[in-house]
Every structure is written in C-alpha cells, then in structure tokens.
Design an enzyme around this catalytic site. Structure first.
Site, PDB file in Angstrom:
ATOM      1  CG  ASP A 102       9.569 -35.318 -11.200  1.00 25.13           C
ATOM      2  OD1 ASP A 102       8.335 -35.331 -11.063  1.00 25.13           O
ATOM      3  OD2 ASP A 102      10.142 -34.491 -11.942  1.00 25.13           O
ATOM      4  CE  LYS A 130       9.531 -32.019  -8.949  1.00 22.42           C
ATOM      5  NZ  LYS A 130      10.047 -31.480 -10.243  1.00 22.42           N
ATOM      6  NE  ARG A 164      25.255 -32.143 -11.207  1.00 28.48           N
ATOM      7  CZ  ARG A 164      24.317 -33.037 -11.408  1.00 28.48           C
ATOM      8  NH1 ARG A 164      23.583 -33.455 -10.400  1.00 28.48           N
ATOM      9  NH2 ARG A 164      24.077 -33.519 -12.607  1.00 28.48           N
TER      10      ARG A 164
END
Length: 180
Positions: A102, A130, A164
């Site tokens: 990210d 991302k 998760r």
C-alpha cells in the site's frame, strides 16, 4: 462477517489462479538461485502457503513480524519489527511474500534492512498492489492484482485482527470501521 463486505475484489478462484501463475513465474526466475521466501506476518500466511505450493524449487522459508498499522485503518508510517528472522539471509536471494503493498513504507524499510544484512537480491511478491496509496515510490516485481484505494480484508488481511479467514478479498463497509 460476509455481511460486512461491500464488494468482493478478488474471489477464491482468482486467488488460486494468481498463486499458480505467480508460482510458475517464480519457478522460472529463480532457477539455480539460493532462494528464501520471507513472509511478513500475519497477513501473508494464506498467500505464502498457497503460493509456495506452486513454486517447483528447493527453498527456505522464514517469517518476520512487522507492524505499521498498529490497529487502525491507515498506516502510522512507523515500521516496527516485532519478530525478526531466525536465519541469516547473507548471500541469499530473498523473495518477500506480502499480502498487500500500500504505502510501501514497510516494504522499502525491510528491503533496505535485508540489503544491509547482505542479501544477494531482494524482491517482492504481493497478492495485492494498491499504488494509489503509495507514500514511497516502489513497484513490486510480482503482483497478483492491482486494486483501488479502498480498505480491504480477507485472505489474511484484517481489520482489528478480524476477517483474516475470509476465503476472498473484499472491501470492508465503512460503517464497520467508522463505529469505533
């Protein structure tokens, strides 16, 4: 849990296909190399398990626990090593297996650390990329899927340690994390 998901971004079959395809490419790229897979806990667990079964090479596997989120939905920018590797990577070809790249703060910090420790090469295999979230310039070598800037959970990714165990990756509804 499923009711908390706004949209599924990567379904179970797509994840399996990514692991097969990426595993085949890694097998090609790391012929005659001294490969070690390094998983960044906890989010990597499902991905490193499935990916490693699709790599047709001898390799070591090690884990490291690194945190930059500290419980929220945004990175703090402060990368902390909670559990270090228990084997040397000196002279090794390191492939860091990550659930998501990210901001790239964690990945860049760990890559620099591994290079300092004498790794021969350091590359990243990530299920999700991302790029809209980047705070540091970095492009992973192996990417399963590029996703939009959204808060995602499932298949190892969590919110406050939950979700998760979802078998897919989905966007968490904002009302779930805006209530805390």
């Amino acid at each position: 849990m499923h009711k908390d998901i706004a949209q599924i971004l990567v379904n179970e079959q797509e994840i399996k296909d990514i692991c097969v395809s990426m595993g085949n490419q890694i097998t090609k790229d790391y012929q005659n190399k001294n490969l070690i897979l390094v998983g960044l806990l906890k989010g990597c667990v499902p991905f490193i398990s499935d990916l490693s079964r699709n790599i047709d090479l001898k390799f070591d596997m090690a884990y490291m626990s690194v945190a930059s989120y500290h419980g929220g939905i945004a990175s703090s920018g402060d990368v902390k090593i909670k559990m270090d590797l228990d084997i040397s990577i000196k002279g090794r070809d390191v492939l860091i297996v990550e659930d998501i790249v990210d901001t790239a703060n964690t990945i860049v910090t760990i890559m620099e650390l591994f290079k300092h420790r004498g790794a021969n090469t350091v590359k990243i295999a990530t299920l999700l990329d991302k790029p809209e979230g980047r705070l540091k310039p970095y492009q992973p070598e192996y990417v399963g899927r590029v996703i939009p800037k959204a808060f995602v959970v499932g298949y190892g990714l969590d919110y406050d340690e939950y979700y998760r165990n979802l078998p897919y990756v989905g966007i968490l509804k904002p009302e779930v994390y805006n209530t805390k």
